[in-house]
Motif scaffolding. Structure first.
Motif, PDB file in Angstrom:
ATOM      1  N   SER A  33     -30.719  16.342 -53.116  1.00  0.00           N
ATOM      2  CA  SER A  33     -30.016  15.946 -54.333  1.00  0.00           C
ATOM      3  C   SER A  33     -28.512  15.854 -54.125  1.00  0.00           C
ATOM      4  N   ASP A  68     -34.192  26.248 -49.432  1.00  0.00           N
ATOM      5  CA  ASP A  68     -34.353  25.470 -50.663  1.00  0.00           C
ATOM      6  C   ASP A  68     -34.183  23.980 -50.400  1.00  0.00           C
ATOM      7  N   GLU A  75     -36.984  21.085 -51.005  1.00  0.00           N
ATOM      8  CA  GLU A  75     -36.669  19.956 -51.884  1.00  0.00           C
ATOM      9  C   GLU A  75     -36.989  18.629 -51.199  1.00  0.00           C
ATOM     10  N   GLU A  88     -45.154  18.557 -59.373  1.00  0.00           N
ATOM     11  CA  GLU A  88     -44.394  19.793 -59.203  1.00  0.00           C
ATOM     12  C   GLU A  88     -45.090  20.990 -59.848  1.00  0.00           C
TER      13      GLU A  88
END
Length: 674
Positions: free
Chosen positions: A295, A512, A516, A559
């Protein structure tokens, strides 16, 4: 004499050479033969084969026979012909000769040119002017020869003596043929990229030229369906004065759109000194939709590690500039005469110094040679103090020698690391993390030195390194984790040394980010299974769509269902023991074999491992000035420059393609049968 299935043909004109008194010329199909009347041996009788081979045969044949023939007339004829025939030896290329003494192509007395349809003696092959011209052009492209070589006298003589049938084409025709080959090969590369299942990483590199022009070289890096690391130069763009920094982003985007790879893009690698953050942000804004990346975009913006290390080294060299000049001056003094060199060697022997290293000046444009010069000078440190009549300004203090000793240790680390990067034939992204972490740890230690000069140099180096680390540390760590010999353990090992008490937080950031990215690939894989996307396509868009307002639900469903599904590829991979380390390990082969076991993670591994973490070639790894276009090509127009640079890369022979019999070999031989 009876010759089966052959017809004796009358000569269309008188054959004046004395050798024809001993041969009978016959024709079989389309091939002429000369048959010895003494031993009946069959030799080539083609007019462009000459008579030298016939005369040599007669000299051997007649001496062995009992005919009593006087071979002296053959030798006399041979000598007379040699004196009257122009050969390459008659042409001098000495610079001291006058221009009017050079023999021009127009007045070279070649043998009369035979008909185009006449067969020359190459087994069962037929001469093909067009094919030979294409081979010549491909040779020029492949080896980077100047286009004007076809106008050189020596080249024309060589070709005419080698094959009189070949018409040497002018420079303009060669350039046109180069463009034709470029266009044909471009179509092949475009089709190959469009069919690629994995994603593409684009390296953007700045070049210069002797005329101070600037160029952008775009290279696609990817791992193909056979799990082989590949790269192709896509564009070589010449920047003129109208190209401002604001326009560079448009040039890059235009390249992506020209090749239709913006939807396949995974990461972009820039050399540190040529592309600023604003340009990268503009590119991100244009192509930020539907990308399988983190992101925060870190995997999209990668900087070349070798460029950064070279830039850091230049800071150290600049800080030591005055001292380096003193060492150069001292070495020049030692080398200035044999007597001084002898005195230097004598003092070294008396001091018991038996170093095998030889004092030599460096090449300032290649900083590794400066390192070797400093390393050698340190071994002779005590000898320089004893040199008679050495300029006092060249005499160095003990403190200066200590600076040289410390910075030489710095440089040694960088030499070793860049050698690792540049010498690796398959530089997948996993090889960089450990080396870069070593630099990070050493910079932290160097900054702690009590010497103010050395600590200030180290601090400046670390500031530049920290900027690179902030951009690329996550990408480097993810690539290392995808090496089954390391996984998360390598990140834990290095981060504990780099971050100390905050290491756990940093490790969690990497973990993380890894999850992701894996989740993005999992969503893409789910839609592929449902027929909503194709391999190599981008992630599904989360923007609103009037026809399907529930696209976001697909992501939500994936998810929220993760905990209910079986263990994921990533979890399974990380929980299993690390693979034993050995020197023969091939990470791409490992992932190829384990693709069925980790179907989603292998998709991600292929794209991550194909990211170019460094863009410097081996031959320019230590260059302080970057890559420079050669003078032969720098004078060509930009369109031709790009065609030659790209086509050379596309035609380049790979180690696995060295079998000329292969039909796809760039220089494969195709002989037309009679």
């Amino acid at each position: 004499m009876e010759v089966l299935n052959e017809s004796t043909t009358k000569k269309p004109k008188r054959l004046t050479s004395v050798v024809w008194e001993h041969f009978e010329k016959v024709r079989k199909a389309d091939i002429w033969y000369a048959i010895c009347v003494h031993c009946h041996k069959k030799l080539s009788g083609s007019s462009n084969s000459g008579t030298t081979h016939l005369r040599n045969h007669l000299l051997r044949c007649l001496k062995k026979s009992e005919s009593g023939y006087d071979v002296s007339q053959l030798l006399t004829a041979k000598k007379r012909k040699k004196e009257n025939t122009l050969s390459i030896e008659n042409i001098s290329f000495d610079e001291g000769r006058k221009k009017d003494e050079y023999i021009k192509p127009a007045i070279i007395n070649y043998e009369p040119e035979p008909r185009k349809d006449e067969v020359f003696n190459l087994g069962n092959g037929r001469f093909d002017q067009e094919r030979s011209q294409q081979d010549l052009v491909r040779m020029i492209i492949l080896h980077g020869y100047p286009l004007a070589m076809v106008d050189h006298v020596g080249f024309k003589v060589f070709v005419k003596n080698l094959q009189p049938l070949f018409d040497v084409v002018p420079n303009s025709t060669v350039e046109f043929s180069c463009m034709e080959i470029y266009e044909k090969e471009k179509i092949k590369v475009y089709e190959m990229l469009s069919k690629l299942h994995g994603r593409i990483n684009l390296a953007v590199e700045m070049w210069s030229s002797p005329e101070n022009a600037e160029h952008l070289c775009f290279t696609a890096h990817y791992i193909d369906d056979d799990w082989k690391l590949q790269k192709k130069i896509l564009n070589f763009v010449t920047l003129d004065s109208s190209h401002t920094e604001d326009m560079l982003s448009e040039v890059i985007i235009k390249c992506l759109m020209e090749w239709d790879i913006e939807c396949k893009l995974f990461a972009m690698t820039f050399d540190e000194c040529s592309i600023d953050d604003d340009i990268v942000l503009r590119i991100k804004d244009r192509i930020s939709q539907n990308r399988p990346r983190l992101s925060n975009g870190q995997l999209l913006d990668v900087r070349s590690s070798a460029h950064v290390l070279n830039s850091i080294v230049q800071d150290a060299m600049e800080a030591l500039k005055v001292v380096i000049q003193k060492i150069r001056g001292s070495i020049r003094y030692v080398k200035s005469s044999q007597s001084i060199q002898g005195k230097f060697n004598e003092i070294a022997q008396q001091a018991g110094l038996n170093s095998q290293k030889i004092l030599a000046l460096d090449c300032p444009l290649r900083w590794n040679t400066t390192f070797f010069m400093l390393e050698t000078a340190l071994e002779y440190r005590s000898i320089f103090y004893q040199l008679p009549e050495l300029d006092p300004e060249l005499v160095m203090s003990n403190e200066e020698w200590e600076w040289v000793s410390s910075i030489t240790r710095y440089l040694k680390l960088f030499v070793e690391i860049i050698n690792v990067f540049s010498s690796n034939r398959s530089p997948t992204a996993n090889i960089y993390f450990a080396e870069i972490c070593d630099v990070h740890i050493q910079l932290i230690e160097w900054c702690k030195t009590p010497d103010n000069f050395l600590s200030s140099v180290a601090a400046k180096m670390k500031t530049k390194f920290d900027k690179y680390w902030s951009k690329c540390s996550l990408a480097l760590a993810v690539a290392a984790i995808l090496d089954p010999r390391f996984k998360m353990k390598l990140v834990e090992y290095y981060f504990s040394q780099i971050y100390g008490s905050t290491a756990l937080d940093r490790i969690k950031e990497v973990s993380d980010g890894l999850k992701e990215l894996f989740n993005a690939y999992s969503i893409c894989s789910t839609l592929i299974d449902q027929g909503s996307a194709l391999p190599g396509s981008s992630l599904p868009s989360t923007s609103s769509d009037g026809r399907d307002r529930l696209k976001g639900f697909d992501k939500f469903l994936h998810e929220t269902s993760q905990s209910q599904s079986s263990i994921s590829d990533l979890e399974k991979y990380l929980e299993e023991p690390v693979f034993p380390r050995n020197c023969d390990f091939n990470i791409l082969n490992w992932w190829r074999v384990h693709t069925p076991r980790y179907p989603i993670l292998s998709m991600m591994a292929r794209d991550v491992l194909g990211t170019p973490m460094s863009t410097l070639a081996q031959e320019s790894a230590f260059n302080a000035g970057g890559r420079v276009l050669d003078s032969c090509r720098s004078f060509l127009n930009p369109v031709t420059q790009q065609a030659l640079m790209c086509a050379q890369d596309w035609l380049r022979i790979q180690p696995d393609d060295l079998n000329p019999s292969s039909s796809h070999h760039p220089l494969s031989v195709s002989v037309e049968a009679n």
